[in-house]
Design a protein around this motif. Structure first.
Motif, PDB file in Angstrom:
ATOM      1  N   THR A 219      21.611  16.686  70.055  1.00 36.51           N
ATOM      2  CA  THR A 219      21.398  16.609  68.467  1.00 36.51           C
ATOM      3  C   THR A 219      22.672  17.413  67.801  1.00 36.51           C
ATOM      4  OG1 THR A 219      19.916  18.364  68.477  1.00 36.51           O
ATOM      5  CG2 THR A 219      19.086  16.137  68.504  1.00 36.51           C
ATOM      6  N   GLY A 220      22.694  17.430  66.522  1.00 38.17           N
ATOM      7  CA  GLY A 220      24.032  17.669  65.471  1.00 38.17           C
ATOM      8  C   GLY A 220      23.444  18.792  64.687  1.00 38.17           C
ATOM      9  N   SER A 221      24.507  19.382  64.130  1.00 31.76           N
ATOM     10  CA  SER A 221      24.812  20.401  62.917  1.00 31.76           C
ATOM     11  C   SER A 221      25.892  20.590  62.462  1.00 31.76           C
ATOM     12  CB  SER A 221      23.915  21.775  63.653  1.00 31.76           C
ATOM     13  OG  SER A 221      25.010  22.100  64.637  1.00 31.76           O
ATOM     14  N   ILE A 222      26.089  21.467  61.351  1.00 29.78           N
ATOM     15  CA  ILE A 222      27.415  21.582  60.695  1.00 29.78           C
ATOM     16  C   ILE A 222      27.636  23.097  60.705  1.00 29.78           C
ATOM     17  CG2 ILE A 222      28.705  21.451  58.438  1.00 29.78           C
ATOM     18  CD1 ILE A 222      28.407  18.611  59.905  1.00 29.78           C
ATOM     19  N   GLY A 223      28.955  23.568  61.120  1.00 23.78           N
ATOM     20  CA  GLY A 223      29.136  24.955  60.983  1.00 23.78           C
ATOM     21  C   GLY A 223      29.451  25.371  59.695  1.00 23.78           C
ATOM     22  N   ALA A 224      29.248  26.799  59.717  1.00 22.13           N
ATOM     23  CA  ALA A 224      29.470  27.374  58.215  1.00 22.13           C
ATOM     24  C   ALA A 224      30.854  27.088  57.657  1.00 22.13           C
ATOM     25  CB  ALA A 224      29.176  28.710  58.307  1.00 22.13           C
ATOM     26  N   ARG A 225      31.991  27.326  58.449  1.00 21.56           N
ATOM     27  CA  ARG A 225      33.477  26.802  58.082  1.00 21.56           C
ATOM     28  C   ARG A 225      33.494  25.430  57.774  1.00 21.56           C
ATOM     29  NH1 ARG A 225      38.233  26.859  62.446  1.00 21.56           N
ATOM     30  NH2 ARG A 225      40.033  26.572  61.265  1.00 21.56           N
ATOM     31  N   GLN A 226      32.902  24.424  58.255  1.00 22.86           N
ATOM     32  CA  GLN A 226      33.136  23.093  58.098  1.00 22.86           C
ATOM     33  C   GLN A 226      32.317  22.968  56.763  1.00 22.86           C
ATOM     34  OE1 GLN A 226      32.367  18.748  59.561  1.00 22.86           O
ATOM     35  NE2 GLN A 226      31.684  20.441  61.114  1.00 22.86           N
ATOM     36  N   ARG A 227      31.234  23.457  56.446  1.00 24.33           N
ATOM     37  CA  ARG A 227      30.306  23.435  55.223  1.00 24.33           C
ATOM     38  C   ARG A 227      31.305  23.797  54.064  1.00 24.33           C
ATOM     39  NH1 ARG A 227      27.040  26.356  51.932  1.00 24.33           N
ATOM     40  NH2 ARG A 227      25.385  25.467  50.955  1.00 24.33           N
ATOM     41  N   ASP A 228      31.909  25.057  54.155  1.00 21.32           N
ATOM     42  CA  ASP A 228      32.689  25.408  52.899  1.00 21.32           C
ATOM     43  C   ASP A 228      33.607  24.486  52.756  1.00 21.32           C
ATOM     44  OD1 ASP A 228      31.038  27.739  52.812  1.00 21.32           O
ATOM     45  OD2 ASP A 228      32.661  28.969  54.116  1.00 21.32           O
ATOM     46  N   TRP A 229      34.399  24.021  53.719  1.00 22.65           N
ATOM     47  CA  TRP A 229      35.523  23.184  53.741  1.00 22.65           C
ATOM     48  C   TRP A 229      35.153  21.780  52.747  1.00 22.65           C
ATOM     49  CZ3 TRP A 229      35.553  17.996  55.823  1.00 22.65           C
ATOM     50  CH2 TRP A 229      37.056  17.280  55.586  1.00 22.65           C
ATOM     51  N   LEU A 230      34.027  21.254  53.061  1.00 27.50           N
ATOM     52  CA  LEU A 230      33.281  20.084  52.585  1.00 27.50           C
ATOM     53  C   LEU A 230      33.051  20.382  51.201  1.00 27.50           C
ATOM     54  CD1 LEU A 230      31.695  17.469  52.606  1.00 27.50           C
ATOM     55  CD2 LEU A 230      29.857  18.597  53.492  1.00 27.50           C
ATOM     56  N   ILE A 231      32.431  21.423  50.890  1.00 30.31           N
ATOM     57  CA  ILE A 231      32.232  21.920  49.501  1.00 30.31           C
ATOM     58  C   ILE A 231      33.523  21.697  48.596  1.00 30.31           C
ATOM     59  CG2 ILE A 231      31.737  23.624  47.705  1.00 30.31           C
ATOM     60  CD1 ILE A 231      29.359  24.362  49.861  1.00 30.31           C
ATOM     61  N   ASP A 232      34.680  22.321  49.102  1.00 30.13           N
ATOM     62  CA  ASP A 232      36.022  22.100  48.472  1.00 30.13           C
ATOM     63  C   ASP A 232      36.616  20.630  48.419  1.00 30.13           C
ATOM     64  OD1 ASP A 232      36.103  25.073  48.350  1.00 30.13           O
ATOM     65  OD2 ASP A 232      37.298  25.384  50.081  1.00 30.13           O
ATOM     66  N   ARG A 233      36.184  19.867  49.455  1.00 30.41           N
ATOM     67  CA  ARG A 233      36.777  18.472  49.295  1.00 30.41           C
ATOM     68  C   ARG A 233      35.948  17.720  48.437  1.00 30.41           C
ATOM     69  NH1 ARG A 233      39.369  21.379  52.110  1.00 30.41           N
ATOM     70  NH2 ARG A 233      40.101  21.612  50.075  1.00 30.41           N
TER      71      ARG A 233
ATOM     72  N   ILE B  85      35.118  11.178  53.648  1.00 32.44           N
ATOM     73  CA  ILE B  85      34.853  12.463  54.279  1.00 32.44           C
ATOM     74  C   ILE B  85      34.326  12.411  55.589  1.00 32.44           C
ATOM     75  CG2 ILE B  85      34.154  14.930  54.403  1.00 32.44           C
ATOM     76  CD1 ILE B  85      34.209  14.638  51.277  1.00 32.44           C
ATOM     77  N   VAL B  86      35.120  12.571  56.712  1.00 34.11           N
ATOM     78  CA  VAL B  86      34.721  12.461  58.246  1.00 34.11           C
ATOM     79  C   VAL B  86      34.338  13.813  58.834  1.00 34.11           C
ATOM     80  CG1 VAL B  86      35.067  11.450  60.383  1.00 34.11           C
ATOM     81  CG2 VAL B  86      36.116  10.246  58.524  1.00 34.11           C
ATOM     82  N   LEU B  87      33.066  13.754  59.089  1.00 33.52           N
ATOM     83  CA  LEU B  87      32.466  15.119  59.644  1.00 33.52           C
ATOM     84  C   LEU B  87      32.517  15.598  60.956  1.00 33.52           C
ATOM     85  CD1 LEU B  87      29.468  15.671  56.768  1.00 33.52           C
ATOM     86  CD2 LEU B  87      31.964  16.559  56.844  1.00 33.52           C
ATOM     87  N   ASP B  88      32.371  16.756  61.310  1.00 34.50           N
ATOM     88  CA  ASP B  88      32.039  16.622  63.009  1.00 34.50           C
ATOM     89  C   ASP B  88      30.800  17.193  63.091  1.00 34.50           C
ATOM     90  OD1 ASP B  88      31.940  17.205  65.534  1.00 34.50           O
ATOM     91  OD2 ASP B  88      33.648  18.819  65.541  1.00 34.50           O
ATOM     92  N   SER B  89      29.757  16.364  63.575  1.00 34.94           N
ATOM     93  CA  SER B  89      28.144  17.048  63.544  1.00 34.94           C
ATOM     94  C   SER B  89      27.952  17.485  65.089  1.00 34.94           C
ATOM     95  CB  SER B  89      27.639  15.908  62.986  1.00 34.94           C
ATOM     96  OG  SER B  89      27.710  14.816  63.924  1.00 34.94           O
ATOM     97  N   THR B  90      29.059  17.617  66.099  1.00 36.59           N
ATOM     98  CA  THR B  90      28.569  18.117  67.311  1.00 36.59           C
ATOM     99  C   THR B  90      28.473  19.481  67.295  1.00 36.59           C
ATOM    100  OG1 THR B  90      31.101  18.172  67.755  1.00 36.59           O
ATOM    101  CG2 THR B  90      30.014  16.190  68.375  1.00 36.59           C
TER     102      THR B  90
END
Length: 481
Positions: free
Chosen positions: A278-292, A266-271
């Motif tokens: 420095t980095g962070s993860i947006g809410a949309r990507q976090r929800d997608w990550l949980i599903d994957r 699972i390759v994330l976009d932390s920009t």
């Protein structure tokens, strides 16, 4: 492979002249502005690519780059990156500039390293850097790239999408970077809060004295869609290098890679789209990550700690991102809620098949266990190719022998040096230039990863053990893992 920082050294958007302010309080996020080994960077990357494809005569299943592959988010840098990884291209290290000795550092000031004997710059006077006649001329010679020759995956870093890895693009900066003037001095008293100034206007530090240069349209700063499109147009495998047409449709830059049996990458976009390094993860990507993650777990814990059974097949999960957890702390205001290290680590711990999180950004080798309830994952950072120790990292995943009596995954980490000679030769061929890049990198006094960027022995060649659930171990044994 991570943090190539592949840079067009002639770009008007670069802030090379700020290098003399290194160490100034409040300016830490504006550096590095210059590396003495940077004229030799493309040869060092090529040497690393050629060495990876020859490891023990055995091709890896795939190679992943964990971001900051380019330095200034420019179209011509991306073209050069794809030429190096895909192969079969004659590459011009001078990015179209005719004079191979016209490296902008020498145009800015004699404070910067010049390998010609007539120079007595600060690197020679204070740090013992050598005279190497003809080094810049040799570094400017085109060469034909060989390419990795195996499937490779991309990953988004802050330097791949933000102006100089720091700020969102503005029309004024686009005009500067494609224009005919290159700033060579600050031209004002250094401000106290330069990062705030730069985030508001990335041209704010570029209004001082300049020199004329030939304008180039291919220096334009690209956006995420063009970055993804270029990977989709690449002729080598896998198609899109992880990125998909769905990424273009959704405006996203994160994905899954399931080509290796039993493994989900699972390759994330932390920009952070609003800027900063420095980095962070947006809410949309976090929800997608949980599903994957849910898709490859027969069971996991919900946010309240309750066990959830899904009936889904189990796979090993490896997370990859540009920023590691220690750098997931970006609080610049953004339209979307952003998630940081504590939440992301807690999320990973809820899914027991997550065994490894790899990242770059910090330009240092580091291996740290993140344990919880008898399990957990290893957090592995790899040093940048642009700086010492100029290494890549091989990771091999296998089950411990069945007669060990435990369900254990073994992650073997091995650092790979490119095959340039320890002592550069006199021919100044590609391998000699890569060797000079490594030698200058070792002696560079201001590298991002600091004096301990190579890490300790425990951060390099080491076997990492992870207790795994019996269901996952059984699934892997069925695959013959």
């Amino acid at each position: 492979m991570t943090d190539f920082q592949l840079a067009d050294p002639h770009s008007p958007g670069r802030l090379t002249f700020l290098h003399r302010l290194a160490g100034r309080p409040g300016w830490e996020f504006m550096f590095p502005a210059y590396r003495p080994q940077e004229p030799l960077l493309l040869q060092a990357i090529e040497a690393s690519v050629r060495s990876v494809r020859e490891i023990d005569g055995t091709a890896p299943d795939f190679v992943i780059t964990t971001g900051d592959s380019i330095d200034s988010a420019q179209a011509n840098e991306l073209t050069a990156l794809l030429a190096l990884l895909d192969g079969g291209t004659e590459l011009d290290p001078n990015f179209g500039v005719d004079d191979p000795k016209a490296h902008p550092a020498q145009a800015v000031s004699a404070e910067f390293y010049n390998p010609e004997p007539e120079s007595r710059d600060v690197y020679k006077r204070e740090h013992g850097f050598p005279d190497v006649p003809g080094l810049l001329t040799a570094a400017g010679r085109p060469f034909v790239t060989e390419g990795l020759g195996v499937p490779w995956l991309g990953c988004f870093g802050n330097h791949d999408c933000l102006v100089q890895g720091r700020a969102p693009l503005t029309p004024q900066f686009q005009a500067l970077v494609t224009g005919d003037r290159q700033p060579i001095d600050l031209g004002m008293e250094p401000p106290d809060r330069p990062m705030d100034l730069y985030l508001a206007d990335p041209t704010a530090l570029s209004h001082g004295p300049s020199r004329p240069i030939e304008p180039r349209a291919d220096r334009r700063v690209i956006g995420p869609a063009e970055y993804v499109r270029a990977h989709l147009d690449s002729p080598t495998q896998p198609p899109g290098h992880g990125f998909t047409e769905q990424n273009l449709a959704d405006g996203t830059t994160y994905y899954c890679y399931d080509a290796v049996p039993g493994l989900r990458m699972i390759v994330l976009d932390s920009t952070h789209p609003s800027g900063h390094v420095t980095g962070s993860i947006g809410a949309r990507q976090r929800d997608w990550l949980i599903d994957r993650l849910t898709e490859v777990h027969s069971e996991y814990r919900d946010e309240d700690g309750a066990l959830v059974r899904t009936g889904n097949p189990d796979r090993i999960v490896v997370l990859a991102s540009h920023h590691g957890l220690t750098m997931m702390d970006n609080t610049v205001p953004d339209a979307e809620r952003r998630y940081h290290a504590a939440d992301l680590e807690a999320l990973a711990h809820r899914f027991g098949n997550v065994v490894l999180w790899i990242a770059g950004h910090e330009h240092r080798n580091s291996v740290v266990p993140h344990t919880r309830d008898g399990g957990g994952f290893w957090h592995v950072l790899t040093s940048g190719l642009c700086e010492w120790p100029c290494q890549t990292r091989a990771l091999e995943l296998s089950l411990a022998p069945a007669d060990s009596g435990e369900d254990l995954l073994v992650i073997r980490s091995t650092m790979i040096d490119h095959a340039a000679p320890a002592r550069p030769g006199a021919e100044l061929n590609l391998w000699d230039l890569a060797a000079w890049h490594r030698e200058l990198s070792y002696n560079e006094p201001t590298r991002v990863g600091g004096p301990h960027s190579a890490g300790t022995p425990a951060d390099r060649n080491v076997d990492l053990l992870v207790p795994i659930a019996p269901a996952l171990a059984a699934a892997l044994r069925d695959l013959g893992a």
